[in-house]
Scaffold this motif. Structure first.
Motif, PDB file in Angstrom:
ATOM      1  N   CYS A   1       2.263   1.335  -7.242  1.00  0.00           N
ATOM      2  CA  CYS A   1       1.582   1.119  -8.524  1.00  0.00           C
ATOM      3  C   CYS A   1       2.313   1.893  -9.614  1.00  0.00           C
ATOM      4  N   GLU A   2       2.263   1.375 -10.803  1.00  0.00           N
ATOM      5  CA  GLU A   2       2.972   1.986 -11.924  1.00  0.00           C
ATOM      6  C   GLU A   2       2.331   3.321 -12.302  1.00  0.00           C
ATOM      7  N   SER A   3       3.175   4.316 -12.586  1.00  0.00           N
ATOM      8  CA  SER A   3       2.672   5.631 -12.990  1.00  0.00           C
ATOM      9  C   SER A   3       3.286   6.096 -14.307  1.00  0.00           C
ATOM     10  N   HIS A   4       4.128   5.247 -14.921  1.00  0.00           N
ATOM     11  CA  HIS A   4       4.797   5.615 -16.163  1.00  0.00           C
ATOM     12  C   HIS A   4       3.785   5.688 -17.300  1.00  0.00           C
ATOM     13  N   ALA A   5       3.658   6.846 -17.932  1.00  0.00           N
ATOM     14  CA  ALA A   5       2.664   7.042 -18.990  1.00  0.00           C
ATOM     15  C   ALA A   5       3.047   8.235 -19.851  1.00  0.00           C
ATOM     16  N   ASN A   6       2.468   8.282 -21.038  1.00  0.00           N
ATOM     17  CA  ASN A   6       2.615   9.442 -21.920  1.00  0.00           C
ATOM     18  C   ASN A   6       1.260   9.737 -22.573  1.00  0.00           C
ATOM     19  N   PRO A   7       0.694  10.919 -22.322  1.00  0.00           N
ATOM     20  CA  PRO A   7       1.185  11.977 -21.434  1.00  0.00           C
ATOM     21  C   PRO A   7       1.109  11.556 -19.967  1.00  0.00           C
ATOM     22  N   PRO A   8       1.799  12.289 -19.067  1.00  0.00           N
ATOM     23  CA  PRO A   8       1.800  11.928 -17.654  1.00  0.00           C
ATOM     24  C   PRO A   8       0.382  11.867 -17.083  1.00  0.00           C
TER      25      PRO A   8
ATOM     26  N   GLY B   1       7.450   9.417 -11.409  1.00  0.00           N
ATOM     27  CA  GLY B   1       7.119   9.340 -12.824  1.00  0.00           C
ATOM     28  C   GLY B   1       7.119   7.925 -13.362  1.00  0.00           C
ATOM     29  N   LEU B   2       7.651   7.005 -12.586  1.00  0.00           N
ATOM     30  CA  LEU B   2       7.659   5.586 -12.964  1.00  0.00           C
ATOM     31  C   LEU B   2       6.786   4.757 -12.020  1.00  0.00           C
ATOM     32  N   VAL B   3       6.937   5.021 -10.716  1.00  0.00           N
ATOM     33  CA  VAL B   3       6.176   4.286  -9.708  1.00  0.00           C
ATOM     34  C   VAL B   3       5.630   5.275  -8.685  1.00  0.00           C
ATOM     35  N   ALA B   4       4.347   5.111  -8.344  1.00  0.00           N
ATOM     36  CA  ALA B   4       3.728   5.891  -7.271  1.00  0.00           C
ATOM     37  C   ALA B   4       3.635   5.007  -6.036  1.00  0.00           C
ATOM     38  N   ARG B   5       3.947   5.576  -4.857  1.00  0.00           N
ATOM     39  CA  ARG B   5       3.959   4.792  -3.619  1.00  0.00           C
ATOM     40  C   ARG B   5       3.164   5.496  -2.529  1.00  0.00           C
ATOM     41  N   LEU B   6       2.502   4.675  -1.717  1.00  0.00           N
ATOM     42  CA  LEU B   6       1.816   5.140  -0.509  1.00  0.00           C
ATOM     43  C   LEU B   6       2.417   4.372   0.661  1.00  0.00           C
ATOM     44  N   SER B   7       2.983   5.101   1.634  1.00  0.00           N
ATOM     45  CA  SER B   7       3.737   4.452   2.716  1.00  0.00           C
ATOM     46  C   SER B   7       3.218   4.881   4.078  1.00  0.00           C
ATOM     47  N   VAL B   8       3.363   3.959   5.041  1.00  0.00           N
ATOM     48  CA  VAL B   8       3.082   4.219   6.450  1.00  0.00           C
ATOM     49  C   VAL B   8       4.218   3.591   7.245  1.00  0.00           C
ATOM     50  N   SER B   9       4.790   4.341   8.177  1.00  0.00           N
ATOM     51  CA  SER B   9       5.938   3.830   8.928  1.00  0.00           C
ATOM     52  C   SER B   9       5.525   2.953  10.108  1.00  0.00           C
ATOM     53  N   ARG B  10       4.282   3.150  10.620  1.00  0.00           N
ATOM     54  CA  ARG B  10       3.843   2.398  11.806  1.00  0.00           C
ATOM     55  C   ARG B  10       2.351   2.126  11.675  1.00  0.00           C
ATOM     56  N   LEU B  11       2.007   0.882  11.349  1.00  0.00           N
ATOM     57  CA  LEU B  11       0.620   0.533  11.072  1.00  0.00           C
ATOM     58  C   LEU B  11      -0.235   0.517  12.336  1.00  0.00           C
ATOM     59  N   ASN B  12      -1.475   1.018  12.158  1.00  0.00           N
ATOM     60  CA  ASN B  12      -2.487   0.956  13.202  1.00  0.00           C
ATOM     61  C   ASN B  12      -3.744   0.367  12.566  1.00  0.00           C
ATOM     62  N   ARG B  13      -4.297  -0.678  13.195  1.00  0.00           N
ATOM     63  CA  ARG B  13      -5.416  -1.392  12.566  1.00  0.00           C
ATOM     64  C   ARG B  13      -6.596  -0.463  12.273  1.00  0.00           C
ATOM     65  N   GLU B  14      -6.928   0.391  13.220  1.00  0.00           N
ATOM     66  CA  GLU B  14      -8.090   1.261  13.051  1.00  0.00           C
ATOM     67  C   GLU B  14      -7.882   2.267  11.931  1.00  0.00           C
ATOM     68  N   LEU B  15      -6.672   2.777  11.819  1.00  0.00           N
ATOM     69  CA  LEU B  15      -6.400   3.829  10.840  1.00  0.00           C
ATOM     70  C   LEU B  15      -6.037   3.303   9.455  1.00  0.00           C
ATOM     71  N   HIS B  16      -5.479   2.099   9.383  1.00  0.00           N
ATOM     72  CA  HIS B  16      -4.844   1.683   8.136  1.00  0.00           C
ATOM     73  C   HIS B  16      -5.418   0.425   7.492  1.00  0.00           C
ATOM     74  N   GLN B  17      -6.160  -0.376   8.212  1.00  0.00           N
ATOM     75  CA  GLN B  17      -6.721  -1.575   7.582  1.00  0.00           C
ATOM     76  C   GLN B  17      -7.830  -1.188   6.607  1.00  0.00           C
ATOM     77  N   GLY B  18      -7.911  -1.887   5.473  1.00  0.00           N
ATOM     78  CA  GLY B  18      -8.980  -1.608   4.526  1.00  0.00           C
ATOM     79  C   GLY B  18      -8.591  -1.918   3.098  1.00  0.00           C
ATOM     80  N   LEU B  19      -9.469  -1.520   2.182  1.00  0.00           N
ATOM     81  CA  LEU B  19      -9.259  -1.721   0.748  1.00  0.00           C
ATOM     82  C   LEU B  19      -8.745  -0.423   0.131  1.00  0.00           C
ATOM     83  N   TYR B  20      -7.509  -0.469  -0.363  1.00  0.00           N
ATOM     84  CA  TYR B  20      -6.892   0.697  -0.992  1.00  0.00           C
ATOM     85  C   TYR B  20      -6.984   0.577  -2.511  1.00  0.00           C
TER      86      TYR B  20
END
Length: 246
Positions: free
Chosen positions: A136-143, A168-187
């Protein structure tokens, strides 16, 4: 004492000769401390420049690049209008100078207040054990401060082995190995600003069963080997095959 009086007279003479020789830049909204003009997206900034004496031609520059001026907007006084103000105008320096003497100039810098453009919902269907990256975009002034949530709760980075980054431009949330129980849902990605309203973007992530993938390259290599072997066998027995056909 005589030296002090002499020095004072010299400074006074210099002020009388050169003190009024200046290019002045004014604006609406007014220029603040440090030569900055505070403004917001979609607003209008009006700039005006005055020469130190009559009959002198003026030039405008935007971040070092010349601005084309119409006839009648160059001599003695010159005006520019930034309308509407955009994100690309943030940090831009407008400089006005005499055409025949660049040393006589004045400048201002725009400081534009804006928030990230976050809204709506994106949907993702990803297989178990695959990678996931939400951006998601994070570029803003002020930060702004970025907060990630899953099903309404702040993401626990340790529980789901999440990794967050923000340049400062893009914020990211990453997972290297998905698990349905831990990672499925509405973010959701929420940007909090000290001067703007909160902005949020959502991601509906569905984790599907892992599908068996055939190794394409080894299969192709195996087919090639079989074909070549068959052709060599046919060539080796060609004389016998010809005799049988006679």
């Amino acid at each position: 004492m005589r030296v002090m009086w002499t020095t004072s007279l010299i400074y006074l003479a210099l002020f009388l000769i050169f003190g009024t020789e200046a290019v002045t830049v004014e604006s609406v909204p007014a220029v603040g401390n440090g030569g900055f003009i505070q403004t917001r997206l979609d607003h209008t900034v009006s700039l005006s420049c005055s020469a130190p004496s009559a009959g002198e031609e003026l030039q405008w520059f935007r971040d070092g690049l010349p601005v084309a001026l119409q006839e009648g907007n160059r001599v003695d006084h010159s005006r520019l209008c930034v309308q509407p103000v955009t994100r690309e105008d943030h940090g831009v320096i407008f400089l006005c100078q005499l055409k025949n003497n660049a040393a006589l100039n004045g400048s201002v810098q725009l400081e534009v207040t804006f928030a990230p453009e976050l809204s709506g919902t994106e949907e993702f269907a990803l297989e178990e054990e695959s990678e996931m990256t939400l951006s998601c975009e994070s570029h803003a002034n002020p930060p702004v401060a970025i907060v990630w949530r899953r099903n309404g709760e702040v993401v626990d980075l340790t529980e789901g082995e999440f990794i967050t980054t923000n340049d400062g431009l893009v914020a990211r949330l990453s997972v290297s190995r998905l698990n349905r129980e831990l990672h499925q849902g509405l973010y959701s990605c929420t940007a909090s600003s000290p001067v703007e309203a909160e902005r949020t973007m959502s991601f509906q992530v569905t984790v599907t069963d892992k599908t068996m993938k055939f190794p394409r390259d080894p299969m192709i290599a195996g087919i090639v080997v079989v074909v070549c072997t068959t052709m060599l066998a046919v060539l080796a027995r060609w004389d016998r095959i010809v005799k049988c056909c006679r």
